[in-house]
Scaffold this motif. Structure first.
Motif, PDB file in Angstrom:
ATOM      1  N   ALA A   1     -19.333  -4.411  74.227  1.00 43.92           N
ATOM      2  CA  ALA A   1     -19.606  -4.483  72.789  1.00 43.92           C
ATOM      3  C   ALA A   1     -19.053  -3.237  72.098  1.00 43.92           C
ATOM      4  N   ARG A   2     -19.270  -2.074  72.727  1.00 43.79           N
ATOM      5  CA  ARG A   2     -18.772  -0.834  72.112  1.00 43.79           C
ATOM      6  C   ARG A   2     -17.245  -0.812  72.091  1.00 43.79           C
ATOM      7  N   GLN A   3     -16.643  -1.274  73.212  1.00 47.32           N
ATOM      8  CA  GLN A   3     -15.169  -1.289  73.261  1.00 47.32           C
ATOM      9  C   GLN A   3     -14.611  -2.215  72.178  1.00 47.32           C
ATOM     10  N   ILE A   4     -15.275  -3.373  71.972  1.00 47.12           N
ATOM     11  CA  ILE A   4     -14.792  -4.327  70.967  1.00 47.12           C
ATOM     12  C   ILE A   4     -14.896  -3.717  69.575  1.00 47.12           C
ATOM     13  N   VAL A   5     -16.030  -3.089  69.317  1.00 45.87           N
ATOM     14  CA  VAL A   5     -16.228  -2.484  67.992  1.00 45.87           C
ATOM     15  C   VAL A   5     -15.151  -1.430  67.734  1.00 45.87           C
TER      16      VAL A   5
END
Ligand SMILES: Nc1ncnc2c1ncn2[C@@H]1O[C@@H]2COP(=O)(O)O[C@H]2[C@H]1O
Length: 729
Positions: free
Chosen positions: A78-82
């Motif tokens: 999720a953090r990488q996508i954001v």
């Protein structure tokens, strides 16, 4: 029924708490406004997982929830996508995360189903235990990081200790940490069934008491970020519409595939390991393939609704079993409680203290660290422990994917090291007592025993690759260079029990050949498979023209060749000093008959019989028609097996009889007899023998005594061999 209901209610409470904290953990940072949606997504997933796995598992009382090992990776994704979508709207980022989770669930479902379908559940047993431990401890470390990242206002990158100890931050993480420690320590001391719900209810009560004492209002607490707050009243979960999911950025999703692929591997390993754990807890065997299928279907269904998959965890099942869970009702109650929370719990969640969101993942971190960093120290060898530590360090400092890579390399190195420790040497013997099946005379045997140290006989086994081959090379070299023992002239390597000879082993055999050639030692290879032979030939370890390298079909033939060489050198065969076969046989019989005068009478009753090399005297199963005496050459008794293979059981030279079993037992021939060289035998037909028994009892008695003595000698000989072989095992 009652114990099942209590167990279901407690497990349901824990599952709801975990779903809420996991949802908050994944949907944090920029996605925080959608945290209630995320929590709803995980509650929905819990309903599906619990209901489907309870219905399909091979263990009725199973409790299955969201796989905790996947949560920190989802957080990472999720953090990488954001980060990868700086210009997109939060809604677009959210939909990309949801689409990634759903795709992951669908693929995981297919993989689990495939593994279950093709009955590959047992593959987990091939993964080294320390590597699995390293992954789990690494996951614990990731959970720890993720838990602190959920605390608003705390940024771990760049890490600042001062920020960590600011009052507001401390007020957020300290209660969570205390909660986790209480959840870890108290159940070890108090075995009461209500200990877990008691701690949750107790700490929540304490939290509200503290608010009351300090005069902090609910609004204030929400404002300071101590409560979850802000949960929309229209329910936690809504189906993601097709239009909404179209906002997802597929390029970003594709970038996540390597991380997802690692997650698939880890999930499959974790599922099977947890199932093993559940087997221990429930004291019964689980059908691993059925569990894979059940988890696969749950993951597929959850994925269709945008949710995540899961499976049974050993820890939760241990608790549930302790609480008295014995039937499928437990799983249904868990699913029902999650559903109730999903449909009507929005307002309740507003009052959910945030420290539990840190506490729950922290509890798992403590459990994993306790098992894989603390207890493992006492359980594992130092090298294994170092691998666990290495994986954890790489996970934290470099990244999860790299840790998986390091883990796999470590697994291979571990495998090589541990396999190299296994010896490929099954038995070592020498020519003094390890003989071929040729029945040599007593004089010849004496020579073979005296010269026995010339042969170093190594029977090999298992997989020969560079690790094990090098060990073998060193052992043979040590023996060759050992000056305390008589010099070795023949090294005989038997490959009958060797499963495979790897290309990497060839170098060691090439070195062995060098040593052997230097020292003029004969290398004898026996029972090589076609593939192993080809490998050795390719490595120039076996060359037909090489006078010091020899190849035989089996150890028996190799030993026979070596014995022939030794006897040629030390026991020049007085090949019957120009005697005819008939005269030579008569001389032999005279030496062994109790009354030598009888021999000439016997010789007059015999018919001569010549055999060319490879010619059969008779075949196994032929009817008995008489007895043979070997006068010259060499004949072998061979057993025919069903698969058209022959096994030589004995080879006879001059003075021996063939066919005495038929004579005494009146049975068909027990084995076939074939000439190894051109041979001459003398035949005593059954009729002639019967005639001798009536007309010349003296001669008959001499023949019987001769045969009995011969049989006794053969028996003695076999017993000697057997006892030596047993000693050398
Ligand atoms: N296990 C054995 N060891 C040695 N010789 C054998 C063995 N089995 C059979 N023979 C010999 O091979 C012969 C085959 O024919 P017979 O069974 O008449 O007699 C047998 C023996 O002489």
């Amino acid at each position: 029924m009652i114990s099942n209901s209590i167990a279901g209610a407690i497990m349901g409470l824990l599952t709801v708490t975990s779903a809420v904290s996991f949802g908050a953990l994944i949907f944090s940072g920029e996605l925080e406004p959608y945290m209630p949606f995320g929590i709803g997504l995980l509650l929905f997933s819990s309903v599906i997982i619990s209901a489907v796995i309870s219905a399909l598992s091979s263990y009725p009382a199973i409790v299955a929830t969201i796989a905790e090992v996947t949560v920190p990776i989802f957080g990472l994704i999720a953090r990488q996508i954001v980060t990868a979508m700086p210009d997109a709207s939060v809604e677009q980022k959210l939909m990309t995360v949801v689409a990634t989770l759903a795709i992951n669930s669908l693929v995981t479902g297919i993989i689990f189903l495939g593994l279950g379908w093709f009955k590959l559940g047992s593959f987990v047993r091939f993964i080294p235990y320390p590597v699995v431990g390293g992954f789990l401890a690494g996951i614990g470390a990731l959970l720890l990081v993720a838990a602190f990242q959920t605390v608003s206002g705390l940024d771990l990158e760049p890490f600042s200790l001062a920020a960590f100890f600011q009052t507001n931050a401390v007020l957020q993480w300290l209660p969570g940490a205390l909660f986790a420690v209480a959840m870890f320590v108290l159940p070890q001391r108090i075995t009461h069934v209500l200990v877990y719900p008691g701690i949750i209810a107790g700490t929540v009560a304490l939290f509200y008491a503290a608010l009351a004492v300090t005069g902090t209002s609910i609004a204030d607490a929400t404002e300071r970020g101590w409560l979850l707050g802000n949960v929309p009243s229209d329910g936690l979960y809504r189906f993601v519409s097709f239009a909404a999911i179209q906002q997802a950025d597929w390029n970003v999703i594709i970038q996540q595939i390597p991380t997802l692929a690692a997650l698939w591997l880890v999930s499959a390993i974790a599922l099977l390991l947890h199932c093993n754990g559940v087997e221990l807890v429930a004291s019964r065997d689980l059908d691993l393939n059925q569990e894979l299928k059940a988890a696969g279907i749950a993951s597929l269904l959850a994925g269709l609704g945008g949710g995540v998959g899961g499976f049974a965890s050993a820890g939760e099942n241990a608790l549930s079993h302790q609480l008295g869970a014995r039937g499928r009702l437990v799983g249904w109650i868990v699913a029902a409680l999650c559903l109730a929370m999903l449909l009507g719990g929005a307002s309740l969640l507003s009052f959910f203290p945030k420290f539990i969101l840190i506490g729950m993942p922290l509890l798992i971190t403590i459990e994993f660290f306790n098992e894989w960093l603390y207890e493992a120290w006492f359980k594992f060898a130092r090298a294994d422990y170092a691998i666990i530590l290495l994986i954890v360090i790489v996970t934290v400092t470099v990244g999860f994917l790299q840790a998986i890579g390091v883990g796999l390399v470590a697994a291979i190195v571990l495998f090589v090291i541990s396999y190299s420790r296994l010896t490929v040497i099954r038995r070592i013997s020498n020519g003094a007592y390890h003989h071929s099946n040729v029945l040599w005379t007593s004089d010849e045997l004496e020579t073979l025993e005296a010269q026995g140290n010339q042969a170093y006989i190594v029977e090999l086994q298992g997989l020969i690759f560079f690790g094990t081959a090098n060990k073998l090379l060193n052992q043979v070299r040590d023996r060759i260079h050992d000056e305390q023992l008589p010099p070795v002239c023949y090294v005989i390597l038997d490959f009958r029990m060797v499963r495979d000879l790897d290309a990497s082993a060839v170098l060691s055999f090439a070195k062995l050949k060098q040593v052997a050639t230097q020292k003029q030692i004969h290398l004898v290879y026996t029972h090589l498979s076609t593939q192993a032979k080809r490998r050795l030939e390719q490595g120039e370890c076996l060359e037909e023209a090489d006078p010091f390298c020899h190849l035989f079909a089996d150890l028996d033939r190799g030993l026979e060749w070596y014995e022939g060489k030794v006897l040629q050198q030390y026991h020049p065969l007085c090949e019957d000093q120009g005697l005819t076969p008939e005269a030579a046989l008569a001389a032999h019989l005279k030496a062994d008959f109790s009354d030598p005068k009888q021999v000439d009478r016997l010789m007059s009753c015999l018919e001569v019989c010549h055999l060319a090399e490879g010619e059969y005297l008779f075949h196994q199963g032929d009817p008995f028609d008489g007895l043979y005496f070997v006068a010259s050459g060499q004949v072998s008794v061979v057993l025919n097996f069903s698969d058209e293979q022959n096994k030589r059981i004995r080879t006879y030279t001059i003075g021996n009889t063939i066919g005495e079993m038929g004579l005494y037992r009146r049975t068909a021939r027990m084995a076939s007899v074939v000439a190894d060289k051109p041979s001459t035998l003398y035949f005593l037909s059954a009729e002639t023998f019967e005639r001798i028994e009536t007309s010349d009892p003296m001669l008959a008695s001499n023949i019987h005594r001769f045969i009995v003595a011969l049989l006794a000698e053969r028996l003695q000989h076999r017993e000697n061999e057997l006892s030596h072989l047993l000693e050398s095992v």
